[in-house]
Design a protein around this motif. Structure first.
Motif, PDB file in Angstrom:
ATOM      1  N   VAL A   1       3.958  -3.467 -17.150  1.00 27.31           N
ATOM      2  CA  VAL A   1       5.332  -3.867 -16.856  1.00 27.31           C
ATOM      3  C   VAL A   1       5.537  -3.826 -15.344  1.00 27.31           C
ATOM      4  CG1 VAL A   1       7.778  -3.399 -17.271  1.00 27.31           C
ATOM      5  CG2 VAL A   1       6.087  -2.857 -19.045  1.00 27.31           C
ATOM      6  N   TRP A   2       5.702  -5.012 -14.722  1.00 30.46           N
ATOM      7  CA  TRP A   2       5.818  -5.037 -13.268  1.00 30.46           C
ATOM      8  C   TRP A   2       6.549  -6.286 -12.804  1.00 30.46           C
ATOM      9  CZ3 TRP A   2       3.254  -9.340 -11.384  1.00 30.46           C
ATOM     10  CH2 TRP A   2       2.222  -9.861 -12.172  1.00 30.46           C
ATOM     11  N   VAL A   3       6.986  -6.217 -11.541  1.00 25.92           N
ATOM     12  CA  VAL A   3       7.538  -7.389 -10.862  1.00 25.92           C
ATOM     13  C   VAL A   3       6.626  -7.682  -9.676  1.00 25.92           C
ATOM     14  CG1 VAL A   3       9.902  -6.904 -11.575  1.00 25.92           C
ATOM     15  CG2 VAL A   3       9.056  -5.977  -9.406  1.00 25.92           C
ATOM     16  N   ASP A   4       6.788  -8.850  -9.070  1.00 23.73           N
ATOM     17  CA  ASP A   4       5.874  -9.294  -8.016  1.00 23.73           C
ATOM     18  C   ASP A   4       5.764  -8.282  -6.872  1.00 23.73           C
ATOM     19  OD1 ASP A   4       5.315 -11.573  -9.405  1.00 23.73           O
ATOM     20  OD2 ASP A   4       6.665 -12.869  -8.253  1.00 23.73           O
ATOM     21  N   GLU A   5       6.893  -7.709  -6.476  1.00 18.45           N
ATOM     22  CA  GLU A   5       6.880  -6.755  -5.368  1.00 18.45           C
ATOM     23  C   GLU A   5       5.949  -5.586  -5.655  1.00 18.45           C
ATOM     24  OE1 GLU A   5      10.023  -3.751  -3.040  1.00 18.45           O
ATOM     25  OE2 GLU A   5      10.751  -5.198  -4.518  1.00 18.45           O
ATOM     26  N   GLU A   6       6.021  -5.046  -6.865  1.00 14.47           N
ATOM     27  CA  GLU A   6       5.186  -3.905  -7.231  1.00 14.47           C
ATOM     28  C   GLU A   6       3.718  -4.311  -7.346  1.00 14.47           C
ATOM     29  OE1 GLU A   6       8.180  -1.342 -10.032  1.00 14.47           O
ATOM     30  OE2 GLU A   6       7.503  -3.297 -10.780  1.00 14.47           O
TER      31      GLU A   6
ATOM     32  N   CYS B   1       2.393   4.920   1.385  1.00 12.58           N
ATOM     33  CA  CYS B   1       2.991   3.622   1.707  1.00 12.58           C
ATOM     34  C   CYS B   1       4.470   3.710   2.028  1.00 12.58           C
ATOM     35  CB  CYS B   1       2.786   2.644   0.559  1.00 12.58           C
ATOM     36  SG  CYS B   1       1.070   2.160   0.285  1.00 12.58           S
ATOM     37  N   THR B   2       5.120   4.829   1.667  1.00 10.14           N
ATOM     38  CA  THR B   2       6.560   4.952   1.872  1.00 10.14           C
ATOM     39  C   THR B   2       6.969   6.417   1.834  1.00 10.14           C
ATOM     40  OG1 THR B   2       8.682   3.978   1.200  1.00 10.14           O
ATOM     41  CG2 THR B   2       7.318   4.867  -0.544  1.00 10.14           C
ATOM     42  N   ALA B   3       8.209   6.699   2.246  1.00 10.38           N
ATOM     43  CA  ALA B   3       8.855   8.016   2.112  1.00 10.38           C
ATOM     44  C   ALA B   3       7.988   9.159   2.639  1.00 10.38           C
ATOM     45  CB  ALA B   3       9.234   8.259   0.652  1.00 10.38           C
ATOM     46  N   ASP B   4       7.420   8.978   3.817  1.00 14.80           N
ATOM     47  CA  ASP B   4       6.540  10.011   4.375  1.00 14.80           C
ATOM     48  C   ASP B   4       7.241  11.356   4.554  1.00 14.80           C
ATOM     49  OD1 ASP B   4       4.459   8.232   4.458  1.00 14.80           O
ATOM     50  OD2 ASP B   4       4.630   7.793   6.591  1.00 14.80           O
TER      51      ASP B   4
ATOM     52  N   ASP C   1       5.697   1.864  -7.478  1.00 15.78           N
ATOM     53  CA  ASP C   1       5.191   1.787  -6.100  1.00 15.78           C
ATOM     54  C   ASP C   1       6.057   0.933  -5.177  1.00 15.78           C
ATOM     55  OD1 ASP C   1       4.606  -0.699  -7.165  1.00 15.78           O
ATOM     56  OD2 ASP C   1       2.609  -0.802  -6.299  1.00 15.78           O
ATOM     57  N   ILE C   2       7.373   0.994  -5.375  1.00 16.80           N
ATOM     58  CA  ILE C   2       8.272   0.309  -4.447  1.00 16.80           C
ATOM     59  C   ILE C   2       8.087   0.896  -3.042  1.00 16.80           C
ATOM     60  CG2 ILE C   2      10.713  -0.026  -3.825  1.00 16.80           C
ATOM     61  CD1 ILE C   2       9.838  -1.733  -6.148  1.00 16.80           C
ATOM     62  N   VAL C   3       8.102   0.056  -2.031  1.00 14.82           N
ATOM     63  CA  VAL C   3       8.014   0.495  -0.635  1.00 14.82           C
ATOM     64  C   VAL C   3       9.392   0.327  -0.003  1.00 14.82           C
ATOM     65  CG1 VAL C   3       6.961   0.082   1.616  1.00 14.82           C
ATOM     66  CG2 VAL C   3       5.575  -0.079  -0.476  1.00 14.82           C
ATOM     67  N   LEU C   4      10.027   1.428   0.341  1.00 17.94           N
ATOM     68  CA  LEU C   4      11.401   1.378   0.844  1.00 17.94           C
ATOM     69  C   LEU C   4      11.511   0.550   2.116  1.00 17.94           C
ATOM     70  CD1 LEU C   4      12.477   5.102   0.299  1.00 17.94           C
ATOM     71  CD2 LEU C   4      12.875   3.134  -1.202  1.00 17.94           C
ATOM     72  N   GLU C   5      10.511   0.627   2.956  1.00 24.08           N
ATOM     73  CA  GLU C   5      10.569  -0.028   4.255  1.00 24.08           C
ATOM     74  C   GLU C   5      10.507  -1.550   4.169  1.00 24.08           C
ATOM     75  OE1 GLU C   5       9.446   4.152   4.681  1.00 24.08           O
ATOM     76  OE2 GLU C   5       8.723   2.525   3.404  1.00 24.08           O
ATOM     77  N   THR C   6      10.041  -2.078   3.049  1.00 29.34           N
ATOM     78  CA  THR C   6       9.888  -3.531   2.938  1.00 29.34           C
ATOM     79  C   THR C   6      10.634  -4.144   1.764  1.00 29.34           C
ATOM     80  OG1 THR C   6       7.842  -3.282   1.646  1.00 29.34           O
ATOM     81  CG2 THR C   6       7.621  -3.465   4.056  1.00 29.34           C
ATOM     82  N   THR C   7      11.182  -3.341   0.870  1.00 31.43           N
ATOM     83  CA  THR C   7      11.866  -3.892  -0.297  1.00 31.43           C
ATOM     84  C   THR C   7      13.128  -4.649   0.126  1.00 31.43           C
ATOM     85  OG1 THR C   7      12.814  -3.389  -2.460  1.00 31.43           O
ATOM     86  CG2 THR C   7      13.242  -1.796  -0.704  1.00 31.43           C
ATOM     87  N   GLY C   8      13.482  -5.618  -0.659  1.00 29.46           N
ATOM     88  CA  GLY C   8      14.664  -6.407  -0.349  1.00 29.46           C
ATOM     89  C   GLY C   8      15.943  -5.848  -0.941  1.00 29.46           C
ATOM     90  N   VAL C   9      15.843  -4.782  -1.730  1.00 31.94           N
ATOM     91  CA  VAL C   9      17.035  -4.196  -2.345  1.00 31.94           C
ATOM     92  C   VAL C   9      17.593  -3.092  -1.464  1.00 31.94           C
ATOM     93  CG1 VAL C   9      16.178  -4.731  -4.641  1.00 31.94           C
ATOM     94  CG2 VAL C   9      15.730  -2.475  -3.658  1.00 31.94           C
ATOM     95  N   ASP C  10      18.847  -2.730  -1.688  1.00 37.81           N
ATOM     96  CA  ASP C  10      19.501  -1.700  -0.882  1.00 37.81           C
ATOM     97  C   ASP C  10      19.507  -0.337  -1.546  1.00 37.81           C
ATOM     98  OD1 ASP C  10      20.088  -3.361   1.273  1.00 37.81           O
ATOM     99  OD2 ASP C  10      21.931  -4.089   0.340  1.00 37.81           O
ATOM    100  N   GLU C  11      19.078  -0.282  -2.780  1.00 39.37           N
ATOM    101  CA  GLU C  11      18.911   1.019  -3.430  1.00 39.37           C
ATOM    102  C   GLU C  11      17.898   0.888  -4.554  1.00 39.37           C
ATOM    103  OE1 GLU C  11      22.210   1.698  -6.863  1.00 39.37           O
ATOM    104  OE2 GLU C  11      22.936   1.940  -4.805  1.00 39.37           O
ATOM    105  N   THR C  12      17.230   1.990  -4.841  1.00 44.43           N
ATOM    106  CA  THR C  12      16.256   2.011  -5.923  1.00 44.43           C
ATOM    107  C   THR C  12      16.177   3.427  -6.466  1.00 44.43           C
ATOM    108  OG1 THR C  12      13.978   1.482  -6.573  1.00 44.43           O
ATOM    109  CG2 THR C  12      14.286   2.478  -4.412  1.00 44.43           C
ATOM    110  N   THR C  13      15.854   3.577  -7.721  1.00 38.66           N
ATOM    111  CA  THR C  13      15.709   4.910  -8.279  1.00 38.66           C
ATOM    112  C   THR C  13      14.416   5.542  -7.770  1.00 38.66           C
ATOM    113  OG1 THR C  13      14.548   4.105 -10.240  1.00 38.66           O
ATOM    114  CG2 THR C  13      16.944   4.255 -10.375  1.00 38.66           C
ATOM    115  N   LEU C  14      14.417   6.870  -7.702  1.00 37.09           N
ATOM    116  CA  LEU C  14      13.223   7.556  -7.187  1.00 37.09           C
ATOM    117  C   LEU C  14      12.032   7.431  -8.128  1.00 37.09           C
ATOM    118  CD1 LEU C  14      14.362  10.781  -5.314  1.00 37.09           C
ATOM    119  CD2 LEU C  14      14.256   8.402  -4.561  1.00 37.09           C
TER     120      LEU C  14
END
Length: 301
Positions: free
Chosen positions: A179-184, A151-154, A127-140
């Motif tokens: 298995v998660w990180v704080d952002e998720e 929440c993202t990729a409308d 559930d990464i949100v592209l509009e708010t994530t701090g990274v510049d790329e992420t896998t789909l």
């Protein structure tokens, strides 16, 4: 008894990416076929061999110049056509990044007033949100649930997955998420998605009640089953061993609770296939076969 449509695709997971640019986010990736026999091949030769069914292969769509667009479109259309004619739909092999496309196909096939619910069995939140994530790329594979609930990729959700309106968070029941990180974690808590955490999922009666409560509020269910819901020893062909998880038999008991609602119209058994050693594929195929049989039994096949 309903008929069964099985959807196949020879697309191997290749980390399709969303990449940040000066003008926004763009998707990138290529089609890569499997080079070795897969768990899904073994399952179709065993669990499905005596079950009358129609197989729809969407591999050709994945070969397009923009597979992250052409493949979800084809998958959504195949699901829509099958559900419209009253079939139960099994997406036999694929990856969770395609879940919004399955939901899009179901939603278009159901009556407008029908409430579609999604049961998401997964070690991750996706559930990464592209509009708010701090990274510049992420896998789909990091965005399907956040896409599903709006929440993202409308644009990708609407145009490629053909899911015009997001699924409200309270119509999604997510299990495990160990298995998660704080952002998720923050995203999932803000989304309104119903959560049954690792401890809750391990408690069969608690899970059974959560499923019953959820099913009472929806008209149809899409079941998204990710192989990593099981402990790593049961899916050695998975691309990366994840800590924790229940045994195969424990997971099957919880899957039976979902199928027992009688409301599952489509199911995906995903992330079982990667190009691995024959031994790992065989062991993983045995787990996928058990999952598929539980689903088919629930549908009365």
């Amino acid at each position: 008894m309903n008929n069964l449509t099985v959807i196949r695709c020879n697309h191997n997971y290749n980390a399709w990416k969303a990449v940040r640019s000066e003008t926004g986010w763009a998707f990138a990736g290529v089609f890569r076929p499997f080079e070795k026999p897969t768990a899904a091949d073994a399952v179709e030769e065993s669990a499905l061999s005596l079950i009358p069914h129609t197989t729809v292969d969407v591999t050709d769509a994945a070969k397009g110049t923009a597979p992250w667009d052409t493949l979800p479109r084809a998958l959504s259309d195949a699901v829509c056509a099958a559900v419209k004619q009253g079939d139960k739909v099994l997406s036999l092999n694929g990856y969770c990044m395609l879940a919004p496309a399955v939901a899009g196909g179901i939603a278009r096939a159901l009556p407008p007033q029908a409430k579609l619910g999604v049961v998401w069995l997964d070690a991750h939140y996706d559930d990464i949100v592209l509009e708010t994530t701090g990274v510049d790329e992420t896998t789909l594979v990091g965005i399907p649930l956040s896409t599903l609930v709006g929440c993202t990729a409308d644009e990708w959700r609407v145009n490629s997955c053909k899911l015009a309106k997001p699924i409200p968070g309270d119509r999604v029941l997510h299990a495990d998420g160990r298995v998660w990180v704080d952002e998720e974690r923050n995203t999932i808590l803000q989304s309104g998605v119903r959560l049954v955490d690792e401890q809750g999922f391990a408690d069969l009666e608690r899970w059974r009640q959560a499923v019953a409560d959820f099913a009472a509020e929806v008209d149809a269910i899409y079941l998204m089953f990710d192989a990593d819901i099981m402990a790593a020893e049961w899916v050695p062909g998975f691309y990366r061993a994840e800590p924790g998880g229940l045994s195969r038999e424990e997971v099957l008991a919880r899957l039976a609770c979902v199928m027992g609602t009688g409301k599952v119209v489509a199911a995906s058994t995903w992330c079982f296939d990667f190009d691995r050693s024959p031994e790992a594929v065989q062991a993983t195929a045995e787990s996928q076969e058990a999952v598929v049989k539980e689903i088919l039994n629930g549908w009365g096949f």
